[in-house]
Design an enzyme around this catalytic site. Structure first.
Site, PDB file in Angstrom:
ATOM      1  N   SER A   5       0.838  -1.203   0.000  1.00  0.00           N
ATOM      2  CA  SER A   5       0.000   0.000   0.000  1.00  0.00           C
ATOM      3  C   SER A   5       0.868   1.245   0.000  1.00  0.00           C
ATOM      4  O   SER A   5       1.630   1.504   0.928  1.00  0.00           O
ATOM      5  CB  SER A   5      -0.902   0.013   1.237  1.00  0.00           C
ATOM      6  OG  SER A   5      -1.561   1.257   1.297  1.00  0.00           O
ATOM      7  N   HIS A  30      -1.270  -1.258  -4.256  1.00  0.00           N
ATOM      8  CA  HIS A  30      -2.526  -0.837  -3.631  1.00  0.00           C
ATOM      9  C   HIS A  30      -2.494   0.672  -3.389  1.00  0.00           C
ATOM     10  O   HIS A  30      -1.533   1.206  -2.823  1.00  0.00           O
ATOM     11  CB  HIS A  30      -2.703  -1.594  -2.315  1.00  0.00           C
ATOM     12  CG  HIS A  30      -4.028  -1.377  -1.656  1.00  0.00           C
ATOM     13  ND1 HIS A  30      -5.166  -2.062  -2.029  1.00  0.00           N
ATOM     14  CD2 HIS A  30      -4.399  -0.565  -0.644  1.00  0.00           C
ATOM     15  CE1 HIS A  30      -6.178  -1.677  -1.265  1.00  0.00           C
ATOM     16  NE2 HIS A  30      -5.750  -0.758  -0.421  1.00  0.00           N
ATOM     17  N   ASP A  32      -4.689   3.932  -1.916  1.00  0.00           N
ATOM     18  CA  ASP A  32      -5.803   4.343  -1.056  1.00  0.00           C
ATOM     19  C   ASP A  32      -6.199   5.794  -1.308  1.00  0.00           C
ATOM     20  O   ASP A  32      -5.445   6.707  -0.967  1.00  0.00           O
ATOM     21  CB  ASP A  32      -5.391   4.200   0.416  1.00  0.00           C
ATOM     22  CG  ASP A  32      -5.208   2.753   0.815  1.00  0.00           C
ATOM     23  OD1 ASP A  32      -6.169   1.984   0.666  1.00  0.00           O
ATOM     24  OD2 ASP A  32      -4.106   2.393   1.280  1.00  0.00           O
ATOM     25  N   MET A  34      -8.693   8.742  -0.257  1.00  0.00           N
ATOM     26  CA  MET A  34      -9.549   9.118   0.880  1.00  0.00           C
ATOM     27  C   MET A  34     -10.046  10.545   0.721  1.00  0.00           C
ATOM     28  O   MET A  34      -9.273  11.418   0.316  1.00  0.00           O
ATOM     29  CB  MET A  34      -8.759   9.027   2.182  1.00  0.00           C
ATOM     30  CG  MET A  34      -8.137   7.669   2.425  1.00  0.00           C
ATOM     31  SD  MET A  34      -7.249   7.681   3.988  1.00  0.00           S
ATOM     32  CE  MET A  34      -6.538   6.024   3.935  1.00  0.00           C
ATOM     33  N   HIS A  63      -8.311   1.603  -4.167  1.00  0.00           N
ATOM     34  CA  HIS A  63      -9.296   1.441  -3.085  1.00  0.00           C
ATOM     35  C   HIS A  63      -9.871   2.812  -2.763  1.00  0.00           C
ATOM     36  O   HIS A  63      -9.181   3.663  -2.204  1.00  0.00           O
ATOM     37  CB  HIS A  63      -8.558   0.830  -1.871  1.00  0.00           C
ATOM     38  CG  HIS A  63      -9.381   0.697  -0.636  1.00  0.00           C
ATOM     39  ND1 HIS A  63      -8.807   0.433   0.599  1.00  0.00           N
ATOM     40  CD2 HIS A  63     -10.712   0.756  -0.421  1.00  0.00           C
ATOM     41  CE1 HIS A  63      -9.759   0.346   1.517  1.00  0.00           C
ATOM     42  NE2 HIS A  63     -10.924   0.546   0.926  1.00  0.00           N
ATOM     43  N   MET A  65     -11.978   5.211  -0.730  1.00  0.00           N
ATOM     44  CA  MET A  65     -12.655   5.464   0.548  1.00  0.00           C
ATOM     45  C   MET A  65     -13.286   6.844   0.444  1.00  0.00           C
ATOM     46  O   MET A  65     -12.862   7.807   1.091  1.00  0.00           O
ATOM     47  CB  MET A  65     -11.639   5.378   1.699  1.00  0.00           C
ATOM     48  CG  MET A  65     -11.298   3.935   2.041  1.00  0.00           C
ATOM     49  SD  MET A  65      -9.756   3.789   2.944  1.00  0.00           S
ATOM     50  CE  MET A  65      -8.637   3.733   1.550  1.00  0.00           C
ATOM     51  N   MET A 134     -11.927  -5.255   5.152  1.00  0.00           N
ATOM     52  CA  MET A 134     -11.121  -4.342   5.961  1.00  0.00           C
ATOM     53  C   MET A 134     -10.859  -5.006   7.308  1.00  0.00           C
ATOM     54  O   MET A 134     -11.791  -5.352   8.037  1.00  0.00           O
ATOM     55  CB  MET A 134     -11.855  -3.007   6.170  1.00  0.00           C
ATOM     56  CG  MET A 134     -12.008  -2.153   4.921  1.00  0.00           C
ATOM     57  SD  MET A 134     -10.473  -1.792   4.053  1.00  0.00           S
ATOM     58  CE  MET A 134      -9.474  -1.049   5.354  1.00  0.00           C
ATOM     59  N   ASP A 172      -7.164  -6.110   4.012  1.00  0.00           N
ATOM     60  CA  ASP A 172      -6.550  -4.781   4.048  1.00  0.00           C
ATOM     61  C   ASP A 172      -6.524  -4.228   5.472  1.00  0.00           C
ATOM     62  O   ASP A 172      -7.569  -3.898   6.028  1.00  0.00           O
ATOM     63  CB  ASP A 172      -7.329  -3.843   3.120  1.00  0.00           C
ATOM     64  CG  ASP A 172      -6.648  -2.500   2.936  1.00  0.00           C
ATOM     65  OD1 ASP A 172      -5.524  -2.316   3.444  1.00  0.00           O
ATOM     66  OD2 ASP A 172      -7.261  -1.637   2.274  1.00  0.00           O
TER      67      ASP A 172
HETATM   68  C1  DX5 Z   1      -6.455   1.826   5.441  1.00  0.00           C
HETATM   69  C2  DX5 Z   1      -6.014   1.489   4.054  1.00  0.00           C
HETATM   70  C3  DX5 Z   1      -4.960   0.470   3.969  1.00  0.00           C
HETATM   71  C4  DX5 Z   1      -3.664   0.859   4.632  1.00  0.00           C
HETATM   72  C5  DX5 Z   1      -3.100  -0.385   5.225  1.00  0.00           C
HETATM   73  O1  DX5 Z   1      -7.577   2.630   5.383  1.00  0.00           O
HETATM   74  O2  DX5 Z   1      -7.115   0.988   3.294  1.00  0.00           O
HETATM   75  O3  DX5 Z   1      -4.721   0.052   2.636  1.00  0.00           O
HETATM   76  O4  DX5 Z   1      -2.723   1.420   3.753  1.00  0.00           O
HETATM   77  O5  DX5 Z   1      -1.992  -0.042   5.978  1.00  0.00           O
HETATM   78  P1  DX5 Z   1      -1.330  -1.042   7.018  1.00  0.00           P
HETATM   79  O6  DX5 Z   1      -0.891  -2.246   6.262  1.00  0.00           O
HETATM   80  O7  DX5 Z   1      -0.233  -0.234   7.572  1.00  0.00           O
HETATM   81  O8  DX5 Z   1      -2.396  -1.398   8.046  1.00  0.00           O
HETATM   82 ZN    ZN Z   2      -6.685   0.115   1.274  1.00  0.00          ZN
END
Ligand code: DX5
Ligand code: ZN
Length: 213
Positions: A5, A30, A32, A34, A63, A65, A134, A172
């Site tokens: 990620s 990956h 993220d 947000m 991903h 969010m 998650m 994740d």
């Molecule tokens: C959290 C993200 C994850 C995050 C995971 O909201 O969706 O993808 O990057 O990070 P780690 O592996 O550090 O928990």
């Molecule tokens: Zn994620």
């Protein structure tokens, strides 16, 4: 498959970190996104995804969010997404959204927050290509893994088999060298790893360790 990620990367050295992933045993990158509304944090948006795409030799696993993710499907395709995952909790018309993602030629993913039961997906099992469970509350890297996830993986694996779906199960949040093998055994196909990879002394070695777990 391992999907490091990028949220835990050094944003001032993104190209370097993407090239590290290119040279590793990772399957996907990956990413993220947000919005500060669906989750209490802001990360980055389309221009950063497109910039990563310029340097990545591995498929981008995006991903979202964000609220109303259906508004940006075409834009994320154009930015280079291979997998586009929306949150169940952010999608009023999930079935339509999944169809729209597939129509753009991407794999359609649905992410479930820790409190959302896998049974919520029963009626869209043949409309999705990936379920992201998650294993932390979304919004931040570096949180601790929620053990209830193991039950969910097993239950989802059985549901997918029953429905004849070949969808991937992705985990994740809080994935590390201590839980990777057990997650695979429970039925996970893709492990997302942020902190465990990027805070490791040897990130490429950690990806290999998770891969071989
Ligand atoms: C959290 C993200 C994850 C995050 C995971 O909201 O969706 O993808 O990057 O990070 P780690 O592996 O550090 O928990
Ligand atoms: Zn994620």
């Amino acid at each position: 498959m391992i999907a490091p990620s990028i949220l835990s990367a050094d944003f001032a050295n993104l190209q370097r970190d993407v090239e590290m992933i290119n040279g590793s045993e990772a399957a996907w990158i990956h990413i993220d996104v947000m919005d500060g509304v669906f989750v209490p944090n802001l990360s980055f948006g389309l221009p950063v995804v497109a910039a990563i795409h310029q340097h990545a030799t591995k498929p981008l696993d995006v991903h979202l969010m964000i609220v109303q993710p259906e508004r940006y499907i075409k834009e994320f395709k154009a930015a280079g997404a291979h997998v586009l995952t929306v949150h169940y909790e952010a999608s009023t018309h999930l079935h339509r959204t999944l169809q729209a993602i597939r129509a753009e030629g991407m794999l359609a993913g649905v992410a479930l927050n820790p409190h959302t039961p896998v049974s919520a997906l029963q009626d869209v099992l043949l409309d999705l290509d990936l379920v992201c469970l998650m294993s932390v509350n979304p919004g931040f890297g570096g949180q601790s893994f929620i053990p209830q996830t193991f039950q969910k993986v097993k239950q989802l694996r059985a549901m997918l088999q029953e429905a004849g779906s070949k969808a991937f199960i992705e985990i994740d949040g809080g994935v590390n060298a201590n839980n990777a093998a057990a997650l695979k055994e429970a039925g996970a196909d893709v492990l997302v790893a942020g902190n465990s990879v990027f805070k490791a002394a040897d990130p490429v070695g950690m990806i290999a360790e998770l891969h071989g777990a």
